[in-house]
Scaffold this motif. Structure first.
Motif, PDB file in Angstrom:
ATOM      1  N   PHE A   1       5.691   6.830  -8.935  1.00 62.20           N
ATOM      2  CA  PHE A   1       4.753   5.701  -8.946  1.00 62.20           C
ATOM      3  C   PHE A   1       3.473   6.026  -9.712  1.00 62.20           C
ATOM      4  CE2 PHE A   1       1.431   2.966  -7.338  1.00 62.20           C
ATOM      5  CZ  PHE A   1       2.055   1.724  -7.319  1.00 62.20           C
ATOM      6  N   THR A   2       3.069   7.277  -9.665  1.00 60.85           N
ATOM      7  CA  THR A   2       1.775   7.625 -10.283  1.00 60.85           C
ATOM      8  C   THR A   2       1.804   7.452 -11.796  1.00 60.85           C
ATOM      9  OG1 THR A   2       2.470   9.926 -10.273  1.00 60.85           O
ATOM     10  CG2 THR A   2       1.025   9.213  -8.485  1.00 60.85           C
TER      11      THR A   2
ATOM     12  N   PRO B   1       0.805  -1.234   0.000  1.00 62.26           N
ATOM     13  CA  PRO B   1       0.000   0.000   0.000  1.00 62.26           C
ATOM     14  C   PRO B   1       0.833   1.277   0.000  1.00 62.26           C
ATOM     15  CG  PRO B   1      -0.896  -1.571   1.541  1.00 62.26           C
ATOM     16  CD  PRO B   1       0.386  -2.149   1.059  1.00 62.26           C
ATOM     17  N   ASP B   2       2.039   1.218   0.525  1.00 65.85           N
ATOM     18  CA  ASP B   2       2.853   2.439   0.502  1.00 65.85           C
ATOM     19  C   ASP B   2       3.664   2.554  -0.797  1.00 65.85           C
ATOM     20  OD1 ASP B   2       4.493   0.372   1.020  1.00 65.85           O
ATOM     21  OD2 ASP B   2       5.540   1.268   2.720  1.00 65.85           O
ATOM     22  N   ASN B   3       3.310   1.736  -1.758  1.00 61.05           N
ATOM     23  CA  ASN B   3       3.893   1.822  -3.100  1.00 61.05           C
ATOM     24  C   ASN B   3       5.407   1.600  -3.127  1.00 61.05           C
ATOM     25  OD1 ASN B   3       1.331   2.464  -3.876  1.00 61.05           O
ATOM     26  ND2 ASN B   3       1.720   4.659  -4.050  1.00 61.05           N
TER      27      ASN B   3
HETATM   28  C1  LIG Z   1       0.207   4.808  -4.051  1.00 65.12           C
HETATM   29  O1  LIG Z   1      -0.187   5.028  -5.398  1.00 65.12           O
HETATM   30  C2  LIG Z   1      -1.558   5.286  -5.550  1.00 65.12           C
HETATM   31  C3  LIG Z   1      -1.860   5.355  -7.016  1.00 65.12           C
HETATM   32  O2  LIG Z   1      -1.020   6.214  -7.669  1.00 65.12           O
HETATM   33  C4  LIG Z   1      -1.922   6.584  -4.820  1.00 65.12           C
HETATM   34  O3  LIG Z   1      -3.285   6.840  -4.952  1.00 65.12           O
HETATM   35  C5  LIG Z   1      -1.542   6.431  -3.356  1.00 65.12           C
HETATM   36  O4  LIG Z   1      -1.759   7.647  -2.668  1.00 65.12           O
HETATM   37  C6  LIG Z   1      -0.081   6.045  -3.215  1.00 65.12           C
HETATM   38  N1  LIG Z   1       0.229   5.772  -1.819  1.00 65.12           N
HETATM   39  C7  LIG Z   1       1.245   6.323  -1.175  1.00 65.12           C
HETATM   40  C8  LIG Z   1       1.400   5.949   0.263  1.00 65.12           C
HETATM   41  O5  LIG Z   1       2.009   7.097  -1.726  1.00 65.12           O
END
Ligand SMILES: *[C@@H]1O[C@H](CO)[C@@H](O)[C@H](O)[C@H]1NC(C)=O
Ligand SMILES: *[C@@H]1O[C@H](CO)[C@@H](O)[C@H](O)[C@H]1NC(C)=O
Ligand SMILES: *[C@@H]1O[C@H](CO)[C@@H](O)[C@H](O)[C@H]1NC(C)=O
Ligand SMILES: *[C@@H]1O[C@H](CO)[C@@H](O)[C@H](O)[C@H]1NC(C)=O
Ligand SMILES: *[C@@H]1O[C@H](CO)[C@@H](O)[C@H](O)[C@H]1NC(C)=O
Ligand SMILES: *[C@@H]1O[C@H](CO)[C@@H](O)[C@H](O)[C@H]1NC(C)=O
Length: 938
Positions: A476-477, A448-450
């Motif tokens: 990540f986005t 979940p924390d990517n």
């Molecule tokens: C992980 O990625 C998703 C999708 O881009 C985003 O909505 C979410 O906030 C991100 N989580 C963190 C902890 O950065």
């Protein structure tokens, strides 16, 4: 010749012969004309022979022999197709009854051995394969004034004036099969050269490549970032390949303007064993104002395996005085900022040459020194021992000259790759020795924390050493990690050059979710595009490891080049590559599909012979494309392709571009689709605006023709009131009390021309091409849900064949006037075709929009028919080769007469005139200032 010559990517000498001037002699053109032949759609190399196949209906001409022959045109060697009859060369048959065997020109007898009418490859394939294996792949050239070829035919020795900056250049050349990739480093002080020529020892130009347009701009990211000149000479003829092996080819860079301030540097293309292991290069230049015409280059290799060492092969000229005749010492140093010396060695040149000399130095170095080398901090100097200040050449040791990038597909078929994560990566070293990288990851699911780790790992050992961390730049986005590693470790270079470096993507769950080994690729053509595209799995029956990387590029001749590498599909599939182009992603968007080629295995590159048309170029740049890898019509992988730009020389609006004057307009562009409110409509389609139900449009040759209806006036009886119905243009009379309810309860409507009308609604029918016919009012019969139309007359409106009726405002007409649509249908035309509709259309007939079964015959004039009204005589159309031209009959003379009349007369005449002339006051006013009488042309 019965062939149709289109515009070919590989230019045909025959087809371009009509150009007045040789294209390359004009500095503003950028077309690269290859010395090869194109016959039909096949490219033939210089020296090849073939029997012409002209296709249906002529077929193969067995008694003709064609050859691609070299032809000298001033200094240029061009290729030309020459065909001749070989019938006269047939020998006398040795028997009385010779036979004509299929596929042969000459009659033969049993036992005849003569076979000169069979074309054989000039060089058998096995010989070619043998040559391919044994021949040198790597060549280099030093280009200085001293090494320049003095051209015999066209004496163009560069004057010092023109080369006052003492420009020096060095090139590297690598064969990949028949293609030669070239790369150059050129003095910083020089602009990008105008062109590159491959020249034989007599100075004849064998091939020329345009490198820049006026201004010396590069539109290649790679070439700009590395300051290199990159390209490829494709399909080198066998004879020329032989000349390379014999070191009989020169290469020349040309600057300036033809016949004015032009200057050329050239040098011999030679083999050097050191090139096979080259890791770094250096361009050696004299200090400003010294040693005019001299220069050098170094081929630098490193070894880190057992102990760290360096090997230099230095090619140079100009370091000798007149007294230096034999066994001359040369001082070679490698230093940091010319202060700290890493290497200092004196080597001897047995016999000094004016043009080219070579010395070699091998020396152990420390890992720290190697790090400095990797970062481009070391300067190589070669100097005369007797005159060290006056005679010296120096230059930084930088990334090797060869234009190359490293690419990988990222995938994995392991169970942990449940979401089909895939990706790609490509990277290269820029002119500062920094590693520029781009990594794209798709369908990445992690914690979940990517958390994601992207690293460069050395996979030559089991331990998989992590060498560099690319994670900090990962977003990540959008799934991209783009960045530059400035302080590169030398430990990266060795595995990078030896194919042992991989990009690894890890998550907390999986130390290697996806990965891919980086493969070196020469930069040219497709791979010189700004970025590649990721080919993703389309069919989920494929393994998750199926992925690809695709490069697309449009050249100056508007030809598309592609380069596709796949993984995870196995190597024995027979695959096909297609490019589908849409103007945008929208319902009904017309698709143009281009077949690019078929292939077996994991890699394909190429360029279809025919160039892209205007619409394809537009869509590649502005629209959306899908590059598809198919197998038996099933799509396996797809890449979404956007913003593939064509160079300005290939832009449709460029009037100075001879490309488009040769393009046959008939094969250009889409079928004339229209785009309206985010939807596409085909030619002749009719639709109603979703914004305004009163606006109806039709599509004419790609143009939206829209008209807005003014509803016929309606006065409702006392107990009713006018109410607008959503989605309809004209209001209807409804019961004042229960209007909304009744509407809801009676969903039935009349359907007319694909449009729904509420019972009681009154409207004008829509006619192509003239729009709403305000002379006709149609009504949706409330009881029978039937459309009835009638012609009306009022002073301001035209009405063909109208009976003079009172225009009653309450919406009732005398029954005679109404023309129930369902009874009448289409008024039969005089000529009932004996031919089928398809036949008529095939012969250039025009479609009948109201009755597809009865198209109009080519050449005929007709009044268009309307379902409810029959022929519409005020409009006349002529069908010419599939295209109707329509106009309203109303000529200027009639209008002028009308204006001269008094008002009362006019009204009376109106009827008569409308009958014979289809002309109304209103129309005349509208077109008063227009010339001619054809008022509405389509
Ligand atoms: C992980 O990625 C998703 C999708 O881009 C985003 O909505 C979410 O906030 C991100 N989580 C963190 C902890 O950065
Ligand atoms: C070319 O490179 C220079 C510096 O290396 C940079 O400033 C410039 O923006 C680049 N141009 C293009 C078109 O990429
Ligand atoms: C070689 O060049 C270096 C640096 O200029 C100098 O220190 C050294 O003395 C030279 N060696 C000889 C033999 O001239
Ligand atoms: C990672 O592992 C945990 C526990 O093993 C599991 O619950 C989770 O679904 C996994 N996440 C992904 C993205 O595979
Ligand atoms: C990374 O580079 C690619 C290719 O040039 C580009 O399409 C992408 O938008 C870039 N991504 C980011 C986050 O900069
Ligand atoms: C996926 O591939 C299989 C065979 O490999 C084929 O039968 C199937 O129709 C394909 N599915 C799609 C959506 O193309």
């Amino acid at each position: 010749m019965m062939l149709t010559w289109g515009l070919f990517c590989v230019l045909v000498t025959l087809a371009t012969a009509r150009n007045k001037a040789p294209l390359l002699d004009d500095g503003t053109r950028t077309r690269n004309k290859a010395a090869e032949c194109v016959f039909g759609k096949q490219v033939r190399e210089l020296g090849s022979q073939w029997i012409p196949d002209l296709g249906v209906p002529i077929g193969v001409l067995y008694c003709m022999k064609c050859e691609c022959v070299p032809l000298q045109k001033k200094r240029r060697i061009v290729a030309r197709v020459q065909c001749r009859s070989i019938k006269n060369e047939c020998p006398e048959p040795t028997c009385d009854e010779p036979v004509h065997r299929p596929g042969r020109c000459c009659k033969t007898c049993p036992g005849d051995l003569y076979d000169s009418d069979i074309i054989q490859d000039i060089v058998p394939q096995n010989v070619l394969d043998e040559e391919e294996k044994s021949s040198t792949k790597h060549y280099a050239a030093l280009l200085t004034e001293r090494s320049s070829l003095v051209l015999r035919n066209d004496f163009r020795l560069m004057s010092n004036n023109l080369n006052k900056n003492n420009v020096v250049a060095t090139g590297r050349f690598t064969f990949h099969k028949k293609n030669l990739y070239y790369s150059f480093y050129i003095s910083d002080k020089a602009a990008r050269p105008r062109s590159l020529q491959f020249v034989d020892s007599e100075g004849n130009i064998l091939e020329e490549f345009v490198l820049s347009r006026a201004g010396g701009l590069v539109n290649s990211l790679y070439q700009n970032a590395t300051r290199k000149v990159c390209g490829v000479w494709k399909r080198i003829p066998h004879d020329y390949r032989k000349r390379f092996r014999m070191e009989k080819i020169y290469v020349a860079l040309v600057w300036g303007v033809k016949d004015q301030a032009e200057f050329t540097l050239s040098g011999q293309v030679m083999k050097y064993a050191a090139l096979a292991t080259e890791n770094f290069s250096s361009l050696l230049e004299p200090a400003v104002g010294t040693m005019t015409g001299a220069g050098g280059t170094a081929i630098v290799s490193i070894s880190t395996s057992v102990s760290t060492s360096i090997y230099l092969a230095i090619v140079f000229n100009g370091l000798f005085t007149e007294e230096d005749v034999a066994d001359v010492p040369i001082n070679v140093t490698l230093s940091l900022d010319e202060k700290k010396y890493i290497l200092q060695e004196v080597v001897r040149v047995k016999k000094p040459h004016y043009e080219l000399n070579m010395v070699e130095v091998r020396s152990p170095v420390t890992p720290a020194d190697l790090r400095l080398l990797t970062r481009g901090r070391l300067v190589l100097t070669v100097s005369s021992v007797s005159k060290p200040e006056a005679l010296r050449l120096s230059g930084s040791v930088v990334t090797k000259v060869t234009c190359e990038l490293f690419q990988a597909t990222l995938s994995s078929s392991s169970d942990t790759n449940r979401f089909g994560t895939s990706g790609l990566a490509w990277l290269y070293l820029n002119n500062e020795g920094s590693l520029v990288y781009n990594v794209q990851i798709e369908n990445l699911k992690t914690t979940p924390d990517n958390t994601t780790f992207i690293t460069l790992v050395d996979v030559s050992t089991k331990r998989r050493t992590e060498l560099e961390d690319l994670t900090p730049t990962f977003d990540f986005t959008n799934g991209w990690a783009n960045g530059t590693l400035a302080k590169l470790s030398p430990k990266v270079l060795e595995p990078l050059y030896s194919g042992n470096l991989a990009v690894n993507v890890a998550t907390p769950n999986d130390t290697s979710l996806v990965r891919g080994r980086l493969v070196a690729k020469p930069v040219a053509d497709a791979r010189d595009a700004p970025a590649p595209f990721l080919l993703k799995r389309e069919n989920y029956t494929l393994p998750a490891s199926a992925v690809g990387i695709a490069w697309l590029y449009v050249d100056n001749d508007c030809c598309i080049h592609y380069d596709v590498s796949l993984s995870g599909l196995g190597s024995d599939r027979r695959l096909e590559l297609f490019l589908e182009l849409l103007p945008m992603l929208a319902p009904g968007a017309p698709v143009m599909t281009r077949y690019l080629g078929d292939f077996e295995g994991n890699q394909v590159e190429g360029s279809p012979v025919t160039s892209l048309n205007r619409e394809e170029i537009k869509r590649l740049d502005n629209g959306v494309g899908f590059l598809k890898v198919k197998e038996n019509e099933i799509t396996l992988l797809v890449a979404t392709v956007r913003h593939v730009m064509a160079p300005s020389t290939c832009q449709p609006q460029n009037p100075d571009n001879d490309v488009h004057s040769i393009v046959d307009d008939s094969d250009v562009g889409p079928s004339g689709d229209c785009f309206y409110e985010n939807k596409f409509y085909q030619q002749e389609a009719q639709w109603t605006s979703s914004d305004n139900p009163c606006t109806t449009c039709f599509c004419e040759n790609g143009n939206n023709k829209c008209f807005t209806m003014e509803c016929p006036e309606v006065t409702c009886p006392d107990n009713m009131k006018l109410e607008k119905v959503p989605g309809e243009c004209c209001a209807i009379c409804v019961n004042a009390t229960s209007l909304v309810e009744s509407n809801r309860n009676v969903p039935q409507k009349c359907i007319f021309n694909g449009q729904a009308y509420s019972p009681g609604s009154r409207f004008h029918p829509f006619l192509i091409p003239t729009g709403f016919d305000s002379c006709t009012v149609c009504t949706c019969d409330a009881k029978y849900l039937e459309i009835k139309c009638k012609r009306i007359y009022n002073e301001n409106q035209c009405c063909k064949n109208c009976a003079r009726v009172d225009y009653s405002m309450n919406g009732t007409y005398s029954a005679d006037d109404e023309v129930p649509m369902l009874l009448h249908g289409v008024v039969p035309r005089k000529e009932i075709p004996a031919k089928s509709a398809e036949q008529i259309l095939a012969e250039g007939g025009c479609p009948n929009l109201y009755d597809a079964r009865k198209p109009y015959v080519n050449g005929s004039e007709y009044h268009p028919s309307i379902v409810s009204l029959g022929e519409y005589k005020c409009v006349t159309c002529k069908c010419e080769n599939g295209k109707p031209t329509c106009w309203r009959e109303c000529d200027k003379a009639t209008c002028e007469k009308l204006f001269r009349m008094k008002k009362k007369q006019r009204t009376e005449a109106g009827v008569r005139w409308n009958n014979s002339q289809c002309c109304t006051l209103r129309m005349c006013r509208k077109y008063r200032h227009k010339k001619g009488h054809r008022l509405q042309k389509s």
